[in-house]
Structures are given as structure tokens and as C-alpha cells.
Design a protein around this motif. Structure first.
Motif, PDB file in Angstrom:
ATOM      1  N   THR A 290       0.809  -1.224   0.000  1.00  0.00           N
ATOM      2  CA  THR A 290       0.000   0.000   0.000  1.00  0.00           C
ATOM      3  C   THR A 290       0.839   1.270   0.000  1.00  0.00           C
ATOM      4  N   MET A 294      -3.440   4.473  -3.183  1.00  0.00           N
ATOM      5  CA  MET A 294      -4.717   4.411  -2.484  1.00  0.00           C
ATOM      6  C   MET A 294      -5.750   3.751  -3.390  1.00  0.00           C
ATOM      7  N   GLU A 314      -2.958  -0.394   6.872  1.00  0.00           N
ATOM      8  CA  GLU A 314      -4.146   0.122   6.196  1.00  0.00           C
ATOM      9  C   GLU A 314      -4.950  -0.990   5.516  1.00  0.00           C
ATOM     10  N   ASN A 316      -7.747  -2.139   6.537  1.00  0.00           N
ATOM     11  CA  ASN A 316      -9.171  -1.822   6.603  1.00  0.00           C
ATOM     12  C   ASN A 316      -9.610  -0.965   5.420  1.00  0.00           C
ATOM     13  N   GLU A 317      -8.732  -0.022   4.978  1.00  0.00           N
ATOM     14  CA  GLU A 317      -9.075   0.823   3.838  1.00  0.00           C
ATOM     15  C   GLU A 317      -9.275   0.003   2.569  1.00  0.00           C
ATOM     16  N   GLU A 320     -12.527  -2.386   3.005  1.00  0.00           N
ATOM     17  CA  GLU A 320     -13.768  -1.625   3.012  1.00  0.00           C
ATOM     18  C   GLU A 320     -14.306  -1.408   1.604  1.00  0.00           C
ATOM     19  N   GLN A 321     -13.430  -1.427   0.585  1.00  0.00           N
ATOM     20  CA  GLN A 321     -13.857  -1.209  -0.800  1.00  0.00           C
ATOM     21  C   GLN A 321     -14.173  -2.507  -1.535  1.00  0.00           C
ATOM     22  N   ASN A 344     -16.426  -4.534   9.334  1.00  0.00           N
ATOM     23  CA  ASN A 344     -16.592  -4.674   7.888  1.00  0.00           C
ATOM     24  C   ASN A 344     -16.701  -6.138   7.482  1.00  0.00           C
TER      25      ASN A 344
END
Length: 616
Positions: A290, A294, A314, A316-317, A320-321, A344
Motif C-alpha cells: 500500500t 490508495m 491500512e 481496513n481501507e 472496506e472497498q 466490515n
């Protein structure tokens, strides 16, 4: 009275192994029934290095196996050079394959050296074979073999070629037998020979594992239109230069791919491209880098059933998508897991059957894990790997209501003690595994078995407090079929005696790297190859399995009341304590001889506590 076979088999399941052997002598019918049960699924592993280390003759071992009428379905032969065998051993191998070849379904040759003529002889005897694997073998062409002759293998489905030299000789001999699928492993050695196999049999290669330095080699392979892979594994050699980014366009040609394993880290943009190109993908194992990127768009997995995702930061970022429709298995690996990530998971993956969480810390997830039963009602297995001091008591309390949960795996969770393990109360649990724990003792195992009486698969590996008394408690669980107590430094050969006497249904036992057992086992006069031969040996030499245990006093610091607060990692061994005491005595004698001054004497006489430490 002439009972039906089913009733005899049910009665037979309650007998000890020695009684089972005696039962085979009652009648021919009983012998046929019982030997079918014993040997139906046995795996035979012949390793010449192990035989030699036990000072046994390979010819004698093969002769003993060849005389039996057992039906081995899976055979592994390792470290045998068929070209250097003496005449007697070669004859015994021929008899061995002739007698048991009719029942073999899978044959693995590992690190062996043989000719094409010998391979033809072996293949001609295993007529029911379905899978043949060649691992790190060397195959030489034999001019004595008649050109064009092929063995008749009507059931052959798969040929596995993994790091084998001169693989084209194997393909020429077996490739046209029932048109089997090919599993191929590629590295930088003999790359030209591998490419010839791919050129000629590309449509039949369904599994491809690549471990190479150069990305260009992978690009050339994936660009082939006739290569329709179902499984692809890309590995990176140490300090290698394999980069995945240039392969974005090549993945589009493999629209039939079902399983993808990527060892080198990939970018977020490439993860998006994989989701768009490989629509039929069902299994994905990937590490995402990462740094400097992004995720700006959502990722939808239409057919993905298993996802193993590793992200250092990161995570979770990214998660989440993502959107899933059929996900059943999820593994998440990261440095620190937060509660938002689990929320999530609860929201997007309600159909999960297996979840694995691996992180340095799960401290912020302890409370949210306590509601896992309400969000993931179909869970069948939970794997947790964590080095933080999380007790997981809320998790253990919540999973009591998961009726389909049958497996729990816990790794490196040292905060779990005898007190916390009593919260695991699942009567229908079938498999339990705990690794790298220093606080679970026989008390905790007894509580576990009281609450979970149906466990059939048990792993207690690298648990330093596992003793003979703990194994004695384990041996009371007669329903156990698999037991792994590897790396248990305190158990002795008495533990094997408890296991052999009580665990009559045990099919597999792992006792590697147990120091005290290895010390005693060096004097064993007979070669032990599997759990069956161990039972034979135990019934033949029962006196070998009795070892005197001294009654050592129990230290107060190991009581149930304060074991939760004691740091067992800092416990000094008895040898270190004895050496420190001897050092202290020598130091005291030296002080007395040196006639210390009055101030030193006053300080020493006024001391209430003397602490001896073995800190580095």
C-alpha cells in the motif's frame, strides 16, 4: 451366530489393537473384515535414509512389506537410487510392486534416481494408479527400452512434475496413457526442457508453479493461447527480481483460472485489474503493498470463495472497498488489527465458514470478537494467531452458540491459561489446536475435554508445560484419531505407553523434536515407519516403553491461583538454578577468604533478600 458385517465392524471398533490382531485369527471371514478396516487407508512411506540411519537393510524392509497382503492406496518412496541397488534389493522391489501394486491409487517418487525402463516396470504393476508425482527426481533414458512401448494405465488422471530432471522422458512414457492432466513446476534450471513440455502439452497443463528470477519468462508463458491453467502459483526466489506489475495484460489470457497464489507483493491497481480480468477466480492468496497508493474504486469478486489477504498497514481501507457474493473462507494478515476491520467483515461476509486472523496485536478487537456468533452464524472453523496478551474470553463465550463450529486453532497466544481455556465449551467441537503456549497444563486440558468431549483431532505443539501426566489425560480421550505433540521437551517414552494403551482409534501420531523421547529412542532395536508398525513394536517389546520418572516436588508458583500472573517465559531451568547456587557458594567462600571490610559485612548482614539472576 452369523452377524452381519456392519455389526462385526461396530464391535471391532471397541477393541484394543492387540485384541484386533487376535481377532484376525478367529476365522477367514473375520480376518478379511478386520484387515480391510486396518489397512484400507494406510499410507506407506519408504525412505532409504531413515532405514540406513536405523542400521536396517533396505532389502529386508522391502521383503517384509512385500510379504503382507495389505492394500496400500498411497505410497511414497524417497531417496532411493534404483540404478545402484544390489540384485537382492532390486528383486525385492519387483516383488513388492507386484504384490501390492493392484491397490495403489497414488504414487510419489521423491529424490529418486531411475531409468525409463525401471519406470516402465513400476508403471506396469500399478494398473489402478490415478496420480503419479515426481519430486526432485532424476530420470535417465534407457536404450534397452523398446521404442514406442507404453504401459496400460486406463485410470491415470494426473502426472506431477516438480523440480525433476529430464521430465521429457517421463512425459514420453506416460503422457499418452489416458491423456492425464499435468502439474508442472518451473524454475531457472532446465527452463528450455520445461518450455518444450509446455509447447507440446500446453492444453493439458492445469497446474503451474513458477519460481524464477526473470519476469520475461512468466510473460512468455502466460501469453500462450493454448495454456489454459486452472491453478497458477508465482514464487519469488530469495533476492530475486520477479516483478508482478508487468503481468497485468497477461492475466487476461487466463480467463479459466480458478486458483491464484502470488508470493511477490502487488500494487492496489493490479489487485483491481485481477478482479476485472479473472472473473472465474475462486481462490486468491496475495500480499498487497500500500506504499504510495490508495484504492479509489470498489472491487467486486463475483465467484471468489477463498481469500487470503496480507497487508502490513491500512488493511481496513482496502477491505472496506471490497464486495463479495460467495466468500466462504477469509484469512487476514496484518500488523495491528482494529475493530473497524472486523465490523466490515461482519457486514460483507455473513456466509463465512472459516475465518483466520493473524496480527501482532488483537487487543482492540477483543470486545468485537465477543459478538461473532450474531454476525457469522455459519462459521465452521476459527484460526487465531496473535502475540499480544489478549485472553479471548469474550470470543470463547460467544462461540458456544455456533452449532456448526467444529475447529479451533490458536497460535502463540500466551495469555490463554488454564483459567481462560475453561470458557471453551463446545460439545460438538471436533478439532482443537494450540501452538506455542507456555501456560496450558494438564489442568487446562482436563477442563477442555470435560467441555468438549468429541474432539477427534488434537494438536498441542511447542507447549512447554506438556508433561507425561498431561499426555495421560489426553490418552483418556479414546475417540482421538489424530494427535500432534511435537516439540514437547518434558514428555518421555511413558507418554507413548499411555497413547498405545488407550487411544485405540488413533490413525496418526506426531512426536518429532521431543528431546527426552529422542534420547531414549536411539536405543530402539527396530525400524518404525508408521503408527501401525509402532503398535506392532509396542506389543512385541512392551518393556522398552517403561521409563522411571522421579517424583519432583511441585513449586508453589504453579498453583492455579497465581498461574495467570506469573511470567513463565522467565522461568530458569533446574540446571541453571543448580549452577547459580554453586556459583554463589564459591563466591561466598571467596568473600570469607578475602576478609571483607566492616562496611561490606554490615551491608551483607542487613540484607533481607538475596536475588540471584541469570540475565544476559
Amino acid at each position: 451366530m452369523d452377524f452381519p458385517t456392519e455389526i462385526i465392524e461396530y464391535i471391532y471398533s471397541f477393541l484394543s489393537f492387540s485384541d484386533k490382531l487376535r481377532a484376525t485369527e478367529v476365522s477367514l471371514r473375520w480376518r478379511a473384515i478386520f484387515e480391510t478396516i486396518i489397512f484400507k487407508k494406510l499410507l506407506l512411506n519408504i525412505n532409504q535414509e531413515i532405514v540406513t540411519s536405523k542400521n536396517e537393510s533396505l532389502s529386508t524392509i522391502i521383503q517384509c512389506i512385500a510379504r503382507t497382503e495389505r492394500a496400500y492406496q498411497h505410497i511414497t518412496i524417497a531417496n532411493v537410487d534404483f540404478k545402484k541397488l544390489d540384485r537382492s534389493t532390486e528383486i525385492q522391489f519387483n516383488v513388492f510392486f507386484t504384490n501390492i501394486g493392484f491397490s495403489v491409487k497414488e504414487l510419489t517418487l521423491k529424490n529418486c534416481h531411475f531409468t525409463t525402463e525401471k519406470l516402465y516396470q513400476i508403471a506396469s504393476t500399478v494398473k489402478q494408479i490415478q496420480t503419479i508425482n515426481f519430486d526432485c527426481c532424476n530420470v535417465d533414458y534407457d536404450a534397452n527400452l523398446v521404442p514406442g512401448i507404453r504401459p496400460v494405465l486406463d485410470n491415470l488422471k494426473t502426472i506431477g512434475l516438480h523440480d525433476t530432471m529430464d521430465e521429457n522422458h517421463v512425459i514420453d512414457l506416460l503422457g499418452n496413457c489416458n491423456s492425464p492432466n499435468i502439474e508442472l513446476s518451473i524454475n531457472d534450471s532446465y527452463i528450455e526442457d520445461k518450455m518444450k513440455i509446455i509447447t507440446e502439452y500446453g492444453d493439458r497443463i492445469k497446474y503451474l508453479s513458477c519460481k524464477v528470477y526473470h519476469t520475461f519468462t512468466i510473460q512468455t508463458l502466460l501469453n500462450r493461447s493454448d495454456l489454459k491453467l486452472r491453478t497458477l502459483q508465482l514464487q519469488r526466489k530469495p533476492l530475486g527480481g520477479l516483478y508482478i506489475r508487468p503481468l497485468d495484460a497477461q492475466f487476461k489470457h487466463q480467463d479459466n483460472l480458478r486458483e491464484l497464489r502470488l508470493d511477490p507483493p502487488i500494487s492496489i491497481s493490479m489487485l483491481v485489474e485481477i478482479s476485472k480480468s479473472l472473473v472465474s477466480l475462486e481462490f486468491l492468496s496475495v500480499e498487497v503493498d500500500t506504499i504510495g497508493s490508495m484504492l479509489k474504486e470498489s472491487i467486486t469478486w463475483l465467484n471468489l470463495k477463498m481469500l487470503h489477504l496480507s497487508v502490513r498497514m491500512e488493511i481496513n481501507e482496502i477491505f472496506e472497498q471490497m464486495e463479495f457474493t460467495k466468500l466462504e473462507e477469509l484469512e487476514l494478515h496484518t500488523e495491528e488489527m482494529i475493530g473497524m476491520l472486523l465490523q466490515n467483515v461482519y457486514k460483507k461476509c455473513r456466509m463465512l465458514k472459516r475465518i483466520g486472523l493473524s496480527a501482532l496485536s488483537l487487543a482492540y478487537c477483543n470486545r468485537i470478537l465477543g459478538s461473532i456468533n450474531m454476525h457469522l452464524p455459519k462459521l465452521e472453523a476459527i484460526d487465531i494467531q496473535c502475540s499480544s496478551r489478549t485472553t479471548f474470553v469474550p470470543l470463547f463465550d460467544s462461540i458456544k452458540s455456533l452449532e456448526q463450529l467444529t475447529s479451533i486453532t490458536i497460535c502463540f497466544c500466551n495469555a490463554i491459561t488454564d483459567q481462560t481455556i475453561m470458557h471453551i465449551n463446545i460439545p460438538f467441537l471436533r478439532s482443537f489446536s494450540i501452538t506455542g503456549n507456555r501456560k496450558i497444563s494438564r489442568t487446562g486440558l482436563q477442563r477442555l475435554f470435560d467441555n468438549c468431549p468429541r474432539i477427534k483431532t488434537l494438536t498441542v505443539r511447542d507447549c512447554t508445560r506438556l508433561s507425561d501426566e498431561a499426555v495421560k489425560i489426553i490418552s483418556t480421550q479414546v475417540q482421538l484419531e489424530y494427535l500432534d505433540i511435537n516439540e514437547s521437551p518434558e514428555i518421555t517414552i511413558n507418554s507413548i505407553r499411555y497413547i498405545m494403551d488407550n487411544l485405540i482409534h488413533l490413525r496418526e501420531l506426531k512426536i518429532d523434536n521431543c528431546k527426552r523421547i529422542l534420547t531414549l529412542w536411539r536405543s530402539a532395536p527396530q525400524f518404525i515407519q508408521n503408527i501401525h508398525s509402532l503398535r506392532r513394536y509396542y506389543n512385541t517389546y512392551p518393556e522398552f516403553f517403561y521409563y522411571h520418572l522421579s517424583d519432583e516436588p511441585v513449586d508453589d508458583k504453579f498453583t492455579d491461583d497465581n498461574r495467570d500472573f506469573y511470567d513463565y517465559e522467565d522461568l530458569a531451568s533446574e540446571e541453571s538454578e543448580d549452577s547459580l547456587f554453586e556459583e554463589y557458594v564459591r563466591y561466598k567462600e571467596q568473600i570469607e577468604q578475602d576478609d571483607p571490610n566492616e562496611e561490606q559485612m554490615d551491608n551483607r548482614n542487613n540484607a533481607e533478600i538475596i536475588v540471584l539472576s541469570d540475565d544476559d
